[in-house]
Design a protein around this motif. Structure first.
Motif, short mmCIF file in Angstrom:
data_model
loop_
_atom_site.label_atom_id
_atom_site.label_comp_id
_atom_site.label_asym_id
_atom_site.label_seq_id
_atom_site.Cartn_x
_atom_site.Cartn_y
_atom_site.Cartn_z
N GLN A 491 33.36 35.99 28.79
CA GLN A 491 32.81 34.36 28.33
C GLN A 491 32.62 33.27 29.28
OE1 GLN A 491 32.40 33.11 24.46
NE2 GLN A 491 33.03 35.51 23.86
N ASP A 492 31.55 32.48 28.80
CA ASP A 492 32.04 31.60 30.24
C ASP A 492 33.11 31.28 30.32
OD1 ASP A 492 31.75 28.78 31.60
OD2 ASP A 492 29.79 29.39 31.79
N PRO A 536 30.65 36.92 33.88
CA PRO A 536 29.79 35.94 33.41
C PRO A 536 29.99 35.19 34.94
CG PRO A 536 32.27 34.71 32.75
CD PRO A 536 32.05 36.75 32.94
N GLY A 537 28.69 34.26 35.29
CA GLY A 537 29.27 33.42 36.76
C GLY A 537 27.77 33.67 37.72
N GLN A 541 32.30 34.99 41.28
CA GLN A 541 32.71 34.65 40.74
C GLN A 541 32.60 36.31 39.54
OE1 GLN A 541 31.69 31.27 37.88
NE2 GLN A 541 32.23 29.96 38.95
N ARG A 542 31.73 36.18 39.47
CA ARG A 542 31.65 37.97 38.97
C ARG A 542 32.83 38.75 39.22
NH1 ARG A 542 26.58 40.11 40.13
NH2 ARG A 542 26.55 41.82 38.71
N ASN A 545 36.06 37.76 38.67
CA ASN A 545 36.95 38.12 36.96
C ASN A 545 37.18 39.94 37.05
OD1 ASN A 545 36.38 36.21 34.97
ND2 ASN A 545 34.45 35.35 36.15
#
Length: 722
Positions: A491-492, A536-537, A541-542, A545
């Motif tokens: 999810q974002d 996401p991102g 960010q990926r 995450n």
């Protein structure tokens, strides 16, 4: 006079006579011994006696090459065959008595011959000083079975086998046959068809597309892992961190050939030990015809994949693993088998290993056949296979594939496509009995071995002991945790507040089984994308995450499993035809993930609270499970020793959180053991300068608390300073 007529000779010559010992070999007749042999294409055959008498020329009694000669007394003899250009001298298979004992046959019939590979298949041995190979095969409904191979021009008339009535087993000793010989079984069915079948018990095979078995060496391997074998304990709460591998695509040569077992001993073992994993789990390495099945459609339950090396080379690899402190787990497939004509399908012309009715015997999802677990001999075949890998190759555990499909008769079937059990229910009672029997056998004959279930339903007690009403597995994959948490992390971050429960729900049932948390090959293939690809991102960010997700996984209750390539965040999903993206692994962000996985394993193995209470609810406590608006979670992992308590705080948004208060059991200095946002992992290096002091400010039900800086998309692991 012979006890047969010309019609029997005609049938023998045509390969349609089911009792060759009634005609061939030595037979008493009016004070002398008549010897008969069938040698199609021979120019002539002589008898050579052990007493050194003059060779006795045998007369041809049938144009197909059946010869007969007389001995003056019951003497041992050899055959000398003139092939018209070459002469061959060998012992006669038909002068040897039955070799399988009554106890063997009795155990086979009852399904209790657990040393099946020493009883059936091709076994090199000496009989009365004569070296050769004893072949034996279960084919109770066949009219005739022959051994064919490169030693008899693949002619089924030359080595027809003896039927041991009652057991349905055919056997034959072929003297002089060498290890390495190629062979198959030729089977005459009741409807007159001729089938060429691979040996179900073969220890070694040719590589595909060739389909012959190889007479293997049954001599024991020289192991050096005695200490390892004595210490292993499947029920231990010790760290269990598994690196899952598809051997043929882990690393390849420039010409596309996969690394062999000896090469893997020098590459895979040091790689995995450097990363700190405790075990390697191989997707099925049993011989299989189609690489695209990844091994999950095996045709051999006793032979390793030929393209990776010999059986002894696989044993060498396992031995090297154990010396290096690594365990080895094999995926094993008793749930189904492929329909290749030379395999188990209608093996003797009947549904021998499978069910006759496709509602019981055919997997619609995989176009494969289902074992008939109600047959003693079929259960024996499978259980003996599992024990063979645990005993012969010293592997430390087997992971049973597709257990859910075995437990339910209506698995993936619509109404009317399945047959209820004898009580009218959907449970597969025969499969359940098989699994219980399997567990008992492993417990008794392979103590310390793991038995792991890939089981995706809520069937109770999968990993509970048999004597407590369970199925007897030592561990179970937690598929629910995997699906929930992957759904959340995809999810974002702005939407994660609406999916907060996906990360907490698994703790409701986390201690109902002895769970392994799996991120397996199934999650990074067939359009599901790689683990990094699910994140996401933007690029930063990926990776953040991914690091946060792996840190979350390594600190949750349950043992760990990670599929190859995910340890460095491979960008593309797995392709079994290609090796891993090794150049990518050296790139900074990917290298940071690998560094993190190494440190997660180090912390996991060093901190008892992160492993020894994986199956104990008293070892886990939520501190913050309801901060959905900020997507923050915090929990304790604890043992009875307060100094071993671990605090984990996770922030699943890209927003740093300053002065975020988290309760802890006691005041004092808490050391930041790991920060997934550290610069060395490719993060922003936001944190708490190595630790923080707990104040006597009550919070989250604790007498003290920490005021922490939570890094963006980051996980902190803290421990009270010792």
């Amino acid at each position: 006079m012979p006890a047969f007529d010309s019609a029997a000779l005609d049938a023998l010559a045509a390969g349609r006579y089911g009792d060759p010992f009634a005609i061939l070999g030595p037979h008493e007749a009016s004070g002398h011994v008549v010897v008969r042999t069938i040698q199609p294409g021979a120019r002539g055959v002589d008898l050579l006696t052990s007493s050194g008498e003059k060779p006795i020329t045998m007369r041809c009694i049938h144009e197909a090459g059946i010869f007969e000669g007389e001995l003056t007394r019951n003497d041992t003899y050899r055959l000398r065959v003139d092939w018209g250009g070459s002469v061959q001298i060998f012992d006669d298979s038909y002068r040897f008595p039955p070799l399988l004992g009554d106890l063997d046959l009795h155990l086979l019939g009852e399904g209790r011959q657990l040393k099946l590979a020493d009883c059936l298949g091709a076994v090199f041995m000496r009989i009365d000083g004569v070296a050769g190979v004893r072949f034996a095969i279960w084919a109770p409904n066949a009219c005739r079975v022959s051994v064919i191979g490169d030693f008899n021009a693949w002619d089924g008339r030359r080595h027809s086998m003896r039927l041991r009535h009652g057991a349905g087993v055919w056997e034959l000793f072929i003297p002089g046959l060498a290890i390495g010989s190629l062979y198959k079984f030729e089977i005459l069915t009741r409807d007159g068809a001729i089938l060429l079948k691979a040996d179900p018990i073969a220890r070694q095979f040719e590589g595909p597309p060739a389909t012959a078995a190889i007479v293997g060496d049954n001599a024991p391997f020289s192991w050096t892992d005695d200490l390892w074998m004595q210490r292993r304990n499947a029920h231990s709460d010790a760290p269990l961190s598994i690196y899952e591998v598809h051997v043929a695509s882990w690393r390849r040569h420039d010409d596309g050939r996969p690394f062999l077992w000896r090469e893997l001993a020098d590459t895979l073992i040091p790689y995995v030990t450097d990363l700190g994993f405790t075990h390697i789990e191989f997707m099925p390495i049993m011989a299989h015809p189609f690489g695209g099945s990844w091994g999950y459609q095996p045709l051999s339950q006793f032979a390793p994949m030929p393209i990776l090396g010999t059986p002894d080379e696989f044993a060498f690899f396992v031995d090297r693993c154990h010396v290096a402190g690594l365990g080895v787990i094999l995926d094993w497939v008793p749930a189904h088998f492929p329909t290749d004509a030379y395999g188990l399908i209608r093996f003797d012309g009947t549904a021998l290993y499978e069910h006759e009715d496709p509602r019981e015997g055919f997997h619609q999802d995989w176009n494969t056949l289902i074992y008939n677990f109600g047959r003693n001999e079929v259960r024996n075949f499978l259980i003996a296979s599992a024990l063979f890998w645990l005993d012969r190759y010293h592997v430390d555990g087997i992971r049973v594939d597709a257990v859910a499909s075995m437990l339910y008769r209506d698995y993936s079937r619509a109404e009317g496509q399945w047959i209820p059990n004898r009580f009218g229910g959907r449970e597969n009672l025969e499969a359940i009995d098989f699994l219980l029997e399997l567990s008992d056998a492993i417990t008794e004959y392979a103590p310390g071995s793991m038995l792991i279930a890939e089981e995706s339903t809520a069937w109770p007690g999968v990993s509970a002991p048999v004597d407590k009403g369970g199925l007897g597995f030592t561990h179970k994959w937690n598929m629910g945790w995997m699906h929930d948490t992957l759904r959340y992390i995809a999810q974002d971050p702005i939407n994660r507040r609406y999916h907060h429960d996906d990360m907490t729900f698994g703790l409701i049932y986390a201690f109902s089984e002895r769970f392994i948390l799996p991120i397996s090959h199934d999650e990074v293939v067939y359009g599901k994308s790689s683990l990094l690809g699910k994140m996401p991102g933007d690029n930063w960010q990926r990776f953040a995450n991914l690091r946060a997700y792996l840190s979350f996984m390594w600190t949750q209750p349950g043992k760990k499993l990670l599929f190859m390539g995910q340890e460095f965040g491979q960008a593309n999903e797995w392709n079994h035809d290609l090796q891993l993206a090794w150049p990518e692994a050296e790139a900074p962000h990917h290298g940071g993930v690998r560094h993190l996985v190494r440190d997660l394993n180090r912390v996991y193995c060093a901190e008892p609270a992160l492993s020894c209470t994986d199956f104990d609810p008293s070892g886990f406590r939520w501190l913050i499970g309801d901060d959905r608006n900020q997507s923050v979670f915090a929990w304790l992992r604890q043992t009875g020793n307060s100094e071993e308590t671990i605090l984990v705080v996770a922030n699943f948004t890209p927003v740093p959180r300053h002065a975020y208060r988290v309760g802890v059991p006691s005041p004092g200095h808490w050391v930041e053991v790991l920060n997934s946002d550290a610069a060395t992992y490719g993060g922003s290096d936001l944190g708490n300068l190595g630790g923080a002091n707990a104040e006597t400010v009550a919070s989250h039900g604790m007498a003290a608390s920490l005021s922490l800086t939570l890094p963006p998309l980051g996980v902190l692991i803290l421990r009270k300073d010792r």
